[in-house]
Design a protein around this motif. Structure first.
Motif, short mmCIF file in Angstrom:
data_model
loop_
_atom_site.label_atom_id
_atom_site.label_comp_id
_atom_site.label_asym_id
_atom_site.label_seq_id
_atom_site.Cartn_x
_atom_site.Cartn_y
_atom_site.Cartn_z
N LEU A 70 46.72 40.50 48.92
CA LEU A 70 45.67 41.03 49.78
C LEU A 70 46.04 42.36 50.42
O LEU A 70 45.31 42.86 51.26
CB LEU A 70 45.33 40.00 50.88
N LEU A 83 42.01 36.03 54.89
CA LEU A 83 40.79 36.72 54.46
C LEU A 83 40.14 37.44 55.64
O LEU A 83 39.65 38.56 55.51
CB LEU A 83 39.81 35.73 53.82
N ILE A 113 39.48 41.37 55.14
CA ILE A 113 38.11 41.88 54.95
C ILE A 113 37.64 42.62 56.19
O ILE A 113 37.61 42.08 57.27
CB ILE A 113 37.16 40.70 54.63
N SER A 126 43.55 46.39 52.06
CA SER A 126 43.36 44.95 51.95
C SER A 126 41.91 44.64 51.57
O SER A 126 41.62 43.76 50.77
CB SER A 126 43.71 44.27 53.28
N HIS A 127 41.00 45.41 52.16
CA HIS A 127 39.58 45.19 51.91
C HIS A 127 39.23 45.64 50.49
O HIS A 127 38.55 44.95 49.74
CB HIS A 127 38.77 45.99 52.94
N ILE A 182 39.90 43.48 47.48
CA ILE A 182 38.95 42.42 47.16
C ILE A 182 37.62 42.97 46.67
O ILE A 182 37.06 42.53 45.68
CB ILE A 182 38.70 41.51 48.38
N PHE A 183 37.12 43.98 47.39
CA PHE A 183 35.74 44.40 47.15
C PHE A 183 35.58 45.71 46.42
O PHE A 183 34.49 46.01 45.95
CB PHE A 183 35.01 44.56 48.50
N PHE A 187 39.04 38.31 41.22
CA PHE A 187 40.03 37.99 42.25
C PHE A 187 40.97 36.87 41.79
O PHE A 187 42.19 36.95 41.98
CB PHE A 187 39.31 37.57 43.53
N ARG A 241 43.86 37.86 39.51
CA ARG A 241 45.04 38.40 40.22
C ARG A 241 45.78 37.29 40.95
O ARG A 241 47.00 37.23 40.94
CB ARG A 241 44.60 39.49 41.22
N LYS A 299 32.98 34.01 50.78
CA LYS A 299 34.27 33.87 51.43
C LYS A 299 34.84 32.48 51.19
O LYS A 299 36.04 32.30 50.99
CB LYS A 299 34.10 34.11 52.93
N LEU A 318 36.46 32.51 47.89
CA LEU A 318 37.80 33.13 47.95
C LEU A 318 38.81 32.16 48.56
O LEU A 318 39.96 32.04 48.11
CB LEU A 318 37.77 34.41 48.78
#
Lengths: 825, 395
Positions: free
Chosen positions: A127, A174, A178, A411-412, A415-416, A433, A436, A469, A472
Motif C-alpha cells: 500500500l 486502507l 486511501i 498509497s492512494h 490502489i486507484f 489489486f 499484487r 472497500k 479490498l
C-alpha cells in the motif's frame, strides 16, 4: 584395526539401506560395553536393538545418533574414538536414518502464514504506507516459534483472535492509504527562541524566565529521568493562576513527512559536581525521539518513544544547526533530549545547601495547593539564580509539514491510480489489486467469491465506496494474501520470487523480481544468484540481518528479563545498552556478510563496532560519541560473539548468570549441538548466593553423577569460561556467590583452558560446526521449515562447498539459495 | 463451613463460576505450605491474610504437572501441557479456563475474561494463546460502558460487512485449497476454523450489542503501573463481572518484570527478588510482594463472601471456585515440582491441607484437581489433558 574400520566406513557412506549394520564395529568397540543386556545403561540395550531401522526403534537410533553427533558419548572415563572415527560413524548413521525417513515422508515447507514482521512490511510495500511508527500487527498474538525461528510454516498458527485483528488492521491500513480528501496544507511552526512547555522541569522553566529568554535550557538527560524532554511550543499561551501556560504542538495533524530544524549548543557550565552525576567523556548529544501525543507526560520518557536521531554538539559552546526530515503519523510529535546529560535533574534542595538564606522551610502538607505552587515558584526561581551547571541550550526549533510532494499520495495511487470510486468497474479493479496482493497472476475465476460479494452489495444499493472497500478488505484477509503459496516439487518462478524476497527482505517481491518471474527467468541459477546479490546489497536486506541475528542468537529475548536498575544495571539504561548492544551485533554480522568474511569471526575476531556506551562497558578508549565505529580490537577477551554485550545479556537473565545457561547458549546457538533436556525427575539446583557453596561446587557434584555428567561436562565448562562477564557483559573479577576471584578455567572436549581467551582458541578448531549450524539456521529461516535429519544432508552439502574457503558468510548464504531444499517446496 | 454445600440443589443445576489467579515466579515454599496435614493446621506466614477464610479454602501439596523447563514451562500452569507438546493431545494444550469458557458459550456477554499484562496461561484447543488485557480502564469499558446508539448502529453495520467478508474468504480458501497438497490443506484447516469461530463469536456478540450493560458503582479506574496498583483493580473488576453475570470464567495474574511502583524495596524488580538464592534480604523482599498478592486475594474473598448470589442464593463465594497458584514452584531454583496450589470457595469441603503422595511412582497430576473442578463446574468429562482421574479426598 583403524585401517580396517576406515575402509568399512567409507563403504558405509554410499550404502543406502536403512540399516545401522555399517557402524557395527564402532558400536562394538565403544558402546556395547555399557549398553549391553546386562547393564543397559540409560535404558539402551545395543545388543538387542535391531540393526534395521524401523518406526519402532527410530527413537533409539536417533538417540544414538544425537549422542555421537554431539560428542555426548562415550563418557570421558571410557575409551574415546578419534574425531575421524566419530565423524564417519555420524555420517553413516545419518545416511541410514535419512533413508528410512525419506521412505516415509519428504521434508517440506508447510504452507507459511506471513508472520508479524512480514505482514507489517508487506502491508507497507503493498500500500506504499510508512509503517515505521504504525505497527499494524501491534494487537496480533505473538508468533509461534520453532527453535527460536518465527517464520516456520508448520508452527505458525491462525486463529480467530488473529483473523479478527487482521480484519481490523486491513480496515485501518486502507483508511490510511486511501485519501480522497483535499491536499493537506503544510503548517509551519517556528519557535525561535523556544519557550518552555509548562510541564517542563522547574529549572528549565525558571531559567527561561529568570535568566534568559533567548534559549531553552535542558539540565539533565531525558532518558531514565523524570522529565527533561523538550517539546515544540505551539505559540499558544493560556493564562493560569501560577503563571501563563505555554501549549505544546500536539503532534502531526495528518500523517506525513515533516521537516525538523533545531539550533542547539552545549554549555559546559561551572564545575558543578555536588549532586550532579555526569559522565563528560562522551561528546554532548542531543536526541530526537518520536512519541504519540496523549500517552503520559510529553516531557517524560514513554514506553512508545522511538529514538530516531542522535546529534553530537560541539564541546566549545558553538551553535550548531540540524535539519532533518522525519515521518510522523497523525498525533505523533518529536521531542528533544540531552541523551547523555546528568543522570538526575538538579533538585530544589540545592537551594537549601547553597543559598540557605533564601531557603524557606515549610511543611508542604499544611500548605494549600495555591500556597504550595507559590512556594515552589519562589524556590525554583532561587535555584535558577544560583545553578550554573552544564546544560544543552535550544536556540530555535521549527517544524514544517506535511511536505506533500504529490497528491493523492503514493498509497492512494497504488490502489486507484487517478480514478474515483464511482468510475471503477469492480472486477478489474479488485483483480488488479489482488494480483499484487497475492504476489502472482490470478488463476481464472480465482477472485470470484470476493468479486461477487461486491457486485451483490452494489446491486443491493450499497454505497460504492463501502462496497469496494469491503472487497479490498476481503483481499487482505484472503488466504492467498496471508499465506505464501508454494507449488509442489520444484518451485515455480513466482514462488521462488517470494521465497527469495521473504528470505532477504522479509517482504513481498519487488517489480524486478516479479518481472523476471513473469519471463520465467528467475529459476536460472545465474540470474537467481544475481538477484540474491542485488537484494543483499539493498537496504531492505537490513530486515534479514536484524531479524536473522535476533533469531539465530536469541537476541529477541532481550528486554524480556530486563536488568535491575541498580548496580551494574544503571549503565545498561543510561547507556541504552539493549539498543546499542543489538546494533553492534547487527553491524558485525552485516560487515562479515558484506566483506564476505569467514564465519570464524563469530568465534573470535579482531574487529567489532562500538559507540561510546559500549566502549565504556568494554573498557575501550577513544570512542566518544553515539556514532558506531568499526574498531580493531586489541583486547582478546572481546573478539567474536562471546564478547558482545547483546549475547552476554541474552544468555543471562538480567539478575545473575548461570554457567549452565550460558554453556547451553554456546552449545545451542553457536555449535548447534544442544544436549537433550534434563530428565524430568531431576530436581533443579537451588542457587545459594550466601557463599556457603559456590555454583562450581554444586555443579561439580552434578557432574559426579553419571546421568548428569554425560551432558554437563559438555555444558558447564563453556559457561565457566564466561563467568568473567556480568549479566550485561561487563568484565568482572568477582562474582556473587563465588569466593575469591572468578575461576574461569575448565576442560572442554579434553582440552584444558584457563579463560575465555583460551577457550576461543579451542572453539576455533570447531569452525566447521559453527558453519554447519549457521547453514542449518539460514536454510530453516530461508525456507520457513523446521530443520530435520533430512535437511542435515543438505546442510552438509552446503558447508562442503564452502569449506575450502573457510566458510565465508556470503558464500554460505548463496549456497543456501542454490541448494535443492531452497529451490523446492 | 459445611453449610456452604447447598444440599437442596443438585450441583448441575447451580451456576458455577471459576477464577484463576497466578504469578510468574511461584510462592516461597517455606512460607506457603503448612507444616501439618489435614484440618486445623497452623497458617504459614503467606496465608495469614486469609485467616478469616481458613475454612473456605484448601492448600494442596505435592501436586504438579510433571514438567520441566523452568520459566519455559510456566505457561502450562492451567493446562499441564507445554505448547511444544500440544500436538500429541487431542485437545491440544487447552487450559482449564478455556475448557469451561467453551461450555459457558454465549450464556454471558463474555465467555471468559483475562486480566493482566501479557499473561500467557490461557490457551485454546488449537494451541492459540488467549490474549489478556492489562488496562483496567479498558476492561471497565468492555464490561460496563454502554455504547451510544450511533456507535451501536455502526457496530451492526460493521458486523454485516465482516460477515460477508468471512463468507467470501471462506469460498476463497476453498478454491485455494484445491491447489494445495495434503499437508498444506491440513494446515489450512486452521484458517477455516478461524473463519468459523469468528463467525460464531460475531453472532454471539450480535445478541449482546443492544442489551444494556449492568450499572456499577465503581468509577472508571485509571491504569496503574505494576501489580501493586493493578492487581487490586483486577480483582475488583472480576468480582463485579461475576456479580453482574457478565462472565463466569476469569483469570488474572500478577505480572513479572520490573516493578515500577514502590513496595518499599531497594530494587525495583520482582524478578530480582525471585532469584533470592536464599539471601535473607532478598527473601524478605520477595515475601513482601507475595504477601501483597495474598492480601489482594483476601480482599477478593471478603468481597465474594459479602455479595449475595442472585442466581443460586447464598453468597457469591459459595459458587465461585477460586484457584491460586503459579506455573513455577520456586523462582529461585526454577523448579516446577510441588507447585503452590490453593483453591477457595465454590462449594467444596475446605479447611484442610491436602497432601498427595510424594514418591515419584505415586505422584498425582495437578490435572486431577482440575478435572475435579471442571466436573464441579458442570462439565461432563472424565478426563482433562493429562489427568488420571479426579483428586482423591477433595470434593
Amino acid at each position: 584395526m583403524k585401517f580396517v574400520t576406515a575402509i568399512l566406513f567409507t563403504v558405509g557412506i554410499i550404502v543406502a539401506a536403512p540399516s545401522a549394520r555399517k557402524i557395527e564395529p564402532f558400536l562394538l568397540k565403544y558402546c556395547v560395553d555399557c549398553h549391553d543386556t546386562e547393564t543397559s545403561e540409560g535404558g539402551l540395550n545395543l545388543q538387542t536393538l535391531d540393526r534395521e531401522i524401523t518406526d519402532e526403534n527410530l527413537d533409539h537410533w536417533r538417540r544414538v545418533f544425537d549422542q555421537l553427533d554431539r560428542v555426548g558419548m562415550p563418557p570421558s572415563n571410557k575409551k574415546q574414538p578419534s574425531p575421524a572415527e566419530r565423524s564417519e560413524a555420524v555420517a553413516t548413521l545419518l545416511n541410514s536414518l535419512v533413508v528410512h525417513l525419506d521412505a516415509k515422508s519428504k521434508s517440506q515447507t508447510i504452507l507459511r502464514r506471513l508472520n508479524r514482521m512480514e505482514y507489517r512490511r508487506t502491508i507497507g510495500d503493498l500500500l506504499s504506507l510508512d509503517v515505521s511508527l504504525w505497527d499494524p500487527t501491534a494487537t496480533f498474538p505473538e508468533d509461534e516459534t520453532d527453535h527460536g525461528l518465527d517464520n516456520v510454516g508448520e508452527t505458525l498458527m491462525t486463529s480467530d483472535f488473529l483473523l479478527r485483528q487482521q480484519l481490523a488492521s486491513a480496515t485501518e491500513a486502507l483508511d490510511r492509504a486511501i485519501q480522497f480528501g483535499p491536499r493537506p496544507r503544510p503548517q509551519r511552526i517556528d519557535a525561535s527562541p523556544p519557550s518552555p512547555h509548562y510541564k517542563q522541569t522547574a529549572l528549565t522553566r525558571h531559567h527561561w524566565s529568570v535568566n534568559s529568554q533567548e534559549y531553552l535550557a535542558l539540565f539533565a538527560g531525558g532518558q531514565g529521568t523524570k522529565g527533561g524532554f523538550a517539546v515544540i511550543p505551539s505559540g499558544e499561551v493560556t493564562p493560569h493562576e501560577n503563571g501563563p501556560r505555554v501549549k505544546a504542538w500536539e503532534g502531526a495533524p495528518v500523517g506525513g513527512r515533516y521537516n525538523l530544524r533545531v539550533v542547539a549548543s552545549y554549555e559546559v557550565g561551572r564545575p558543578w559536581l555536588k549532586g550532579v552525576v555526569h559522565d563528560t567523556t562522551e561528546v554532548p548529544t542531543l536526541a530526537v525521539s518520536l512519541a504519540p501525543w496523549g500517552v503520559g507526560l510529553p516531557t517524560r520518557e514513554s514506553p512508545q518513544d522511538v529514538q530516531v536521531r542522535e546529534w553530537a554538539l560541539p564541546r566549545n559552546g558553538e551553535r550548531r544547526e540540524f535539519e532533518t526530515e522525519i515521518w510522523l503519523d497523525r498525533t505523533w510529535f518529536p521531542k528533544l533530549s540531552w541523551l547523555n546529560g546528568p543522570i538526575k535533574n538538579p533538585n530544589l534542595d540545592l537551594v537549601q545547601s547553597l543559598a540557605p538564606d533564601q531557603w524557606e522551610t515549610v511543611d508542604k502538607k499544611k500548605l494549600s495547593n495555591k500556597e504550595k505552587g507559590e512556594w515552589l515558584r519562589r524556590m525554583g526561581r532561587e535555584l535558577a539564580q544560583i545553578y550554573r551547571g552544564p546544560s544543552v541550550r535550544l536556540h530555535s526549533i521549527s517544524i514544517e509539514g506535511p511536505l506533500v510532494r504529490k497528491w493523492p499520495p503514493a498509497s492512494h495511487r497504488a490502489i486507484f491510480g487517478d480514478a474515483s470510486w464511482n468510475e471503477l468497474e469492480p472486477r478489474p479493479f479488485l483483480e488488479r489489486f489482488a494480483g499484487r496482493a497475492f504476489r502472482r497472476p490470478l488463476r481464472s475465476g480465482e477472485l470470484d467469491p470476493i468479486v461477487s460479494m461486491v457486485e451483490t452489495a452494489l446491486a443491493n444499493g450499497m454505497d460504492h465506496e463501502v462496497a469496494l472497500k469491503n472487497g479490498l478488505r476481503a483481499i487482505l484477509v484472503a488466504p492467498q494474501f496471508l499465506y505464501l503459496y508454494e507449488n509442489k516439487g520444484q518451485l515455480d518462478d513466482y514462488a521462488l520470487a517470494s521465497r527469495l524476497s521473504y528470505f532477504l527482505w522479509a517482504t513481498m517481491p519487488d517489480a524486478e523480481l516479479l518481472k523476471l518471474a513473469a519471463a520465467g527467468q528467475l529459476s536460472d541459477r545465474r540470474i537467481l544468484l544475481g538477484q540474491a546479490r542485488r537484494l543483499l546489497a539493498d537496504s531492505r536486506s537490513d530486515a534479514f540481518v536484524r531479524h536473522f541475528t535476533d533469531r539465530w542468537l536469541g537476541l529477541h529475548q532481550l528486554g524480556s528479563m530486563p536488568p535491575d536498575e541498580n548496580g551494574f544495571g544503571a549503565w545498561y539504561y543510561h547507556g541504552q545498552l539493549e539498543r546499542n548492544g543489538r546494533e553492534e551485533t547487527v553491524r558485525f554480522f552485516r560487515h562479515i556478510l558484506d566483506q564476505n568474511l569467514s564465519v570464524s569471526h563469530f568465534i573470535n575476531s579482531d574487529l567489532t563496532f562500538v559507540n561510546y556506551p559500549l566502549a565504556r562497558l568494554y573498557g575501550i578508549e577513544g570512542v566518544k560519541s553515539r556514532a558506531f565505529e568499526l574498531i580493531k580490537l586489541t583486547d582478546p577477551r572481546r573478539g567474536g560473539l562471546l564478547g558482545q554485550a547483546s549475547v552476554l545479556t541474552a544468555s543471562a537473565n538480567g539478575i545473575d548468570t548461570s554457567p549452565v545457561i550460558r554453556g547451553m547458549w554456546v552449545l545451542e546457538n553457536l555449535l548447534g549441538q544442544p544436549p537433550p533436556p534434563p530428565p524430568a525427575n531431576v530436581s533443579a539446583i537451588e542457587p545459594d548466593i550466601r557463599g556457603t557453596t559456590t555454583i562450581r561446587e554444586q555443579l561439580a557434584a552434578h557432574r559426579d553423577h553419571a546421568t548428569c555428567a554425560a551432558c554437563h561436562r559438555q555444558i558447564d565448562p563453556l559457561g565457566f569460561a564466561l563467568e568473567n562477564f556480568d549479566p550485561i557483559g561487563g568484565w568482572r573479577k568477582n562474582a556473587p556467590g563465588q569466593r575469591g576471584l572468578v575461576d574461569a578455567a575448565g576442560k572442554w572436549r579434553g582440552k584444558p583452558f584457563r579463560d575465555i581467551v583460551e577457550l576461543k582458541v579451542i572453539l576455533g578448531k570447531h569452525q566447521g560446526e559453527v558453519a554447519r549450524h549457521l547453514a542449518d539456521r539460514l536454510l530453516a529461516y530461508g525456507t520457513g521449515r523446521r530443520s530435520s535429519l533430512a535437511a542435515r544432508l543438505q546442510v552438509n552439502a552446503i558447508t562442503d562447498k564452502t569449506r575450502n574457503t573457510d566458510h565465508r558468510l556470503r558464500d554460505l548464504i548463496e549456497q543456501v539459495i542454490l541448494s535443492e531444499a531452497f529451490l523446492t517446496k | 463451613m459445611l453449610e456452604i454445600r447447598a444440599e437442596h440443589h443438585k450441583p448441575s443445576q447451580l451456576v458455577k463460576r471459576f477464577v484463576a489467579a497466578s504469578n510468574p515466579f511461584g510462592f516461597y515454599p517455606d512460607a506457603f505450605f503448612p507444616n501439618q496435614a489435614g484440618v486445623g493446621y497452623e497458617l504459614p506466614s503467606l496465608l495469614s491474610p486469609l485467616k478469616e477464610h481458613q475454612n473456605r479454602f484448601t492448600i494442596f501439596s505435592h501436586l504438579d504437572h510433571g514438567l520441566s523447563g523452568g520459566h519455559k514451562a510456566c505457561h502450562a500452569f492451567l493446562s499441564g501441557i507445554k505448547v511444544s507438546d500440544a500436538r500429541r493431545f487431542s485437545d491440544g494444550n487447552i487450559s482449564i479456563d478455556q475448557k469451561m469458557a467453551g461450555w459457558v458459550g454465549a450464556r454471558t456477554r463474555f465467555s471468559s475474561l483475562h486480566l493482566g499484562n501479557n499473561a500467557d496461561q490461557s490457551w485454546t484447543r488449537n494451541g492459540v494463546q488467549v490474549p489478556s488485557e492489562g488496562d483496567p480502564a479498558r476492561i471497565f469499558d468492555a464490561l460496563f460502558l454502554d455504547n451510544t446508539a450511533d456507535a451501536r448502529a455502526a457496530q451492526r453495520l460493521q458486523m454485516g460487512l465482516d460477515g460477508s467478508v468471512l463468507d467470501a474468504v471462506r469460498e476463497q480458501a476453498k478454491g485455494f485449497a484445491r491447489h494445495l497438497g495434503a499437508r498444506d490443506r491440513e494446515h489450512l484447516d486452521q484458517y477455516f476454523t478461524a473463519v468459523r469461530e469468528l463467525e460464531r463469536k460475531l453472532r454471539m456478540n450480535a445478541n449482546w450489542i443492544d442489551r444494556p450493560k449492568p450499572e456499577v458503582k465503581l468509577k472508571r479506574p485509571q491504569k496503574g503501573e505494576g501489580q501493586k496498583k493493578n492487581l487490586p483493580l483486577y480483582y475488583e473488576l472480576m468480582a463485579l463481572a461475576l456479580q453482574t453475570d457478565s462472565t463466569r470464567v476469569a483469570t488474572t495474574w500478577a505480572d513479572g518484570g520490573n516493578l515500577l511502583e514502590d513496595f518499599g524495596l531497594s530494587y525495583p524488580s520482582y524478578h530480582k527478588y525471585s532469584h533470592h538464592g536464599r539471601l535473607p534480604e532478598l527473601v524478605e523482599g520477595l515475601l513482601k510482594i507475595e504477601l501483597h498478592q495474598m492480601q489482594c486475594l483476601a480482599k477478593f474473598l471478603d468481597q465474594l463472601q459479602s455479595i449475595p448470589d442472585n442466581l443460586n442464593g447464598g453468597r457469591l463465594l459459595d459458587h465461585t471456585m477460586v484457584l491460586v497458584g503459579s506455573g513455577l514452584a520456586n523462582g529461585s531454583s526454577h523448579s516446577t515440582h510441588n507447585m503452590p496450589i490453593l483453591v477457595a470457595g465454590g462449594g467444596f469441603r475446605h479447611g484442610r491441607h491436602h497432601v498427595s503422595p510424594e514418591e515419584p511412582e505415586k505422584r498425582v497430576p495437578l490435572n486431577n484437581l482440575y478435572l475435579t473442578i471442571a466436573q464441579h463446574f458442570g462439565l461432563e468429562i472424565d478426563r482433562f489433558n493429562t489427568s488420571t482421574g479426579t483428586l482423591n479426598g477433595f470434593g
